[in-house]
Each structure stands twice: as structure tokens, then as C-alpha cells.
Design a protein around this motif. Structure first.
Motif, PDB file in Angstrom:
ATOM      1  N   HIS A 107      -5.232  -2.714  -0.422  1.00  0.00           N
ATOM      2  CA  HIS A 107      -4.409  -1.728  -1.124  1.00  0.00           C
ATOM      3  C   HIS A 107      -5.076  -0.348  -1.184  1.00  0.00           C
ATOM      4  O   HIS A 107      -4.402   0.656  -1.429  1.00  0.00           O
ATOM      5  N   ASP A 109      -7.031   0.690  -3.507  1.00  0.00           N
ATOM      6  CA  ASP A 109      -6.886   1.166  -4.889  1.00  0.00           C
ATOM      7  C   ASP A 109      -8.149   1.026  -5.721  1.00  0.00           C
ATOM      8  O   ASP A 109      -8.106   1.121  -6.949  1.00  0.00           O
ATOM      9  N   GLN A 214       3.497   4.814  -3.390  1.00  0.00           N
ATOM     10  CA  GLN A 214       2.235   5.051  -2.686  1.00  0.00           C
ATOM     11  C   GLN A 214       1.819   3.823  -1.880  1.00  0.00           C
ATOM     12  O   GLN A 214       1.404   3.934  -0.720  1.00  0.00           O
ATOM     13  N   GLN A 215       1.921   2.636  -2.479  1.00  0.00           N
ATOM     14  CA  GLN A 215       1.534   1.424  -1.778  1.00  0.00           C
ATOM     15  C   GLN A 215       2.485   1.100  -0.628  1.00  0.00           C
ATOM     16  O   GLN A 215       2.058   0.618   0.427  1.00  0.00           O
ATOM     17  N   HIS A 218       1.468   3.290   2.163  1.00  0.00           N
ATOM     18  CA  HIS A 218       0.157   2.839   2.655  1.00  0.00           C
ATOM     19  C   HIS A 218       0.311   1.616   3.562  1.00  0.00           C
ATOM     20  O   HIS A 218      -0.230   1.572   4.673  1.00  0.00           O
TER      21      HIS A 218
END
Length: 283
Positions: A107, A109, A214-215, A218
Motif C-alpha cells: 500500500h 502507507d 489514493q490507494q 496506487h
């Protein structure tokens, strides 16, 4: 899920073999139950805990906090790829056991994981027994899971996970899983496991929608350049983002309106509203 570049050619081949047919893994799971029958019968089971929510609500952090408590038992990344027969795979793979090297998950993150990090793979069972709910573009929620074979397999799976953990921590007797797809069927889950506790984290909608967007962007980029990453996530039932995206169509929110591109924030805000509105009206 770790970054897929860390998977060797052998690991990728094993993954393809393991997921060539999920029914084959169920057959191995039945064999496993017979091989470890004595240990499984001696395993004490407490009430399980299921963590679920729309992704990016903090479910992974909650999982890691609870997994640190001695009474809980979870699967780990070491159970890949034979996720439905963890005891048998642990025995067969012990000679090739890798050290727990930590790395940032796919991810991007900031959450760092290792082969020993907690993770749940039970979605493979739901995919196997309830495949009709997984459409080409969306997932249809459901409240009925009264299939005898599924209930037996699901109960056996939880017992195996607890038995494995109890080898190292005798106080472990409660199965713990974080599975975001369970939000599509909380009623069915509690029907299958009436004694269970279901935890649903809640996050500010704008923050969560922005994180979901956002993910999605991505993983869309990741899946475009790495076909194995796309397959890896689909095989495990991760349809949250990217090329595999299949939103859960709560109350026909997705099918009843002109489609909005998931590259837009409004899409994820609509998804958030449909999800939590559904949960409030369908306890």
C-alpha cells in the motif's frame, strides 16, 4: 500484502499452484484435519472476533493491537500460499522457513510487515462457496450462508488457526481476523458464528474517501506494471482497489445511478455513504 517484487520465482510458482483451484485446497484441508485430529480435538475455542470495515478505516492497526493480546490467534503471511491448510503447510515448509524480514507493505502507507505479521485469508472460503455474489464489476451483499459444507469448513479453519497459535501461546483460544469483505455480509457472518464479536471501525468520511482514492490510483498503477500483483490480490479476494476493483453494491447504490469513475473523489464518498447507511439500517 507485501510488495510483490519480494516474491521469488519459486514463491510465485507455488502461489499459482495453490490457487489453480481453490477446491483442491479444500481437499488438502480435509486431509489436514485427519492428520492433526488429536491436536484439533484438544484445542479449546473461545468466541472469535472479526474486524471489518470499508478499507482505510484503521482495520490493520486494530488487528495488530489485538493480535498482541495472548488470547487471540490469527493467521500470518507464513500461511501463504496454502492458506486453507495452515497446519499442513507449516509442517511441510518448516525447513524453508525464512527469517522475519520487515518491509513496507504494498500500500505504500508506512505500515511495516514481516512474514510473522497477522493477516487473514478466510475470504478464500467465501469465494469458494459463494462465488455467485462476486460479479464482474461489483459484489452483491448477502445475509444467508447456511451451507453445511461451508459452515463445517469455516469452523474447522478457525480451529486450525487457534491450534497453531496455541503451540506457542497456551492462552490463545480466540480466532481473530481482519477481513474488509465481511462488511458485505455481517448478518450472514453472525448467522454462521453466533457467538462472534464483530468490530467495525469508523473514520471521517472525507479523510477515508481521500485515502481510498489514493490507494485505488496506487494499485491501478501497480497492477498495470505487475500482473502477478493483480493476480495475487484477486486470488485472495482483495477487490478493494486497482484493476481488481469490485465495490460492494449496498442497496444498489452502484447499479442505480450513472457510473462515476473511481478516479474521482465523489465515487468514494458515495461508496462510504452507501456502506454506512446500509450498516445502520441492516443490523
Amino acid at each position: 500484502m507485501s510488495t510483490t517484487s519480494s516474491h521469488s520465482a519459486l514463491e510465485r510458482a507455488l502461489h499459482r499452484l495453490a490457487f489453480a483451484t481453490r477446491r483442491a485446497q479444500l481437499g488438502l484441508a480435509d486431509l489436514e484435519a485427519r492428520l492433526f485430529r488429536k491436536e484439533l480435538r484438544a484445542t479449546t475455542m473461545g468466541a472469535p472476533v472479526f474486524i471489518t470495515a470499508l478499507p482505510r478505516a484503521g482495520t490493520t492497526m486494530l488487528l495488530e493491537v489485538l493480535a498482541g493480546c495472548p488470547e487471540f490467534a490469527t493467521q500470518t503471511y507464513r500461511d501463504m500460499p496454502f492458506v486453507l491448510c495452515p497446519m499442513l503447510w507449516r509442517k511441510l515448509s518448516r525447513r524453508a522457513r525464512r527469517q522475519g524480514v520487515a518491509q513496507e507493505r504494498a500500500h505504500g502507507d508506512g505500515i511495516v510487515i514481516s512474514p510473522d505479521s497477522p493477516e487473514a485469508f478466510e475470504e478464500v472460503l467465501w469465494l469458494t462457496f459463494f462465488g455467485k455474489h462476486y460479479g464482474t464489476h461489483t459484489i452483491t451483499p448477502w445475509r444467508d450462508c447456511r451451507k453445511a459444507e461451508f459452515l463445517e469448513s469455516f469452523a474447522a479453519h478457525r480451529r486450525k488457526v487457534v491450534a497453531l497459535r496455541a503451540r506457542e501461546e497456551p492462552r490463545a483460544n480466540r480466532y481473530l481476523a481482519k477481513n474488509n469483505q465481511n462488511i458485505a455480509r455481517i448478518g450472514a457472518l453472525l448467522d454462521a458464528v453466533p457467538e462472534a464479536m464483530v468490530l467495525v471501525p469508523f473514520r471521517d468520511p472525507l479523510q477515508q474517501a481521500a485515502s481510498l482514492l489514493q490507494q485505488h490510483l496506487h494499485f491501478s498503477a501497480l497492477h498495470q506494471k505487475d500482473a502477478f500483483a493483480k493476480r495475487y490480490m484477486a486470488d485472495l479476494g482483495h477487490f478493494d482497489f486497482g484493476a481488481n476493483l469490485r465495490p460492494i453494491d449496498f442497496d444498489d447504490w452502484h447499479g442505480s445511478r450513472a457510473p462515476q469513475a473511481p478516479q474521482q473523489l465523489h465515487f468514494w464518498l458515495d461508496y462510504w455513504l452507501a456502506t454506512y447507511r446500509h450498516l445502520l439500517t441492516h443490523p
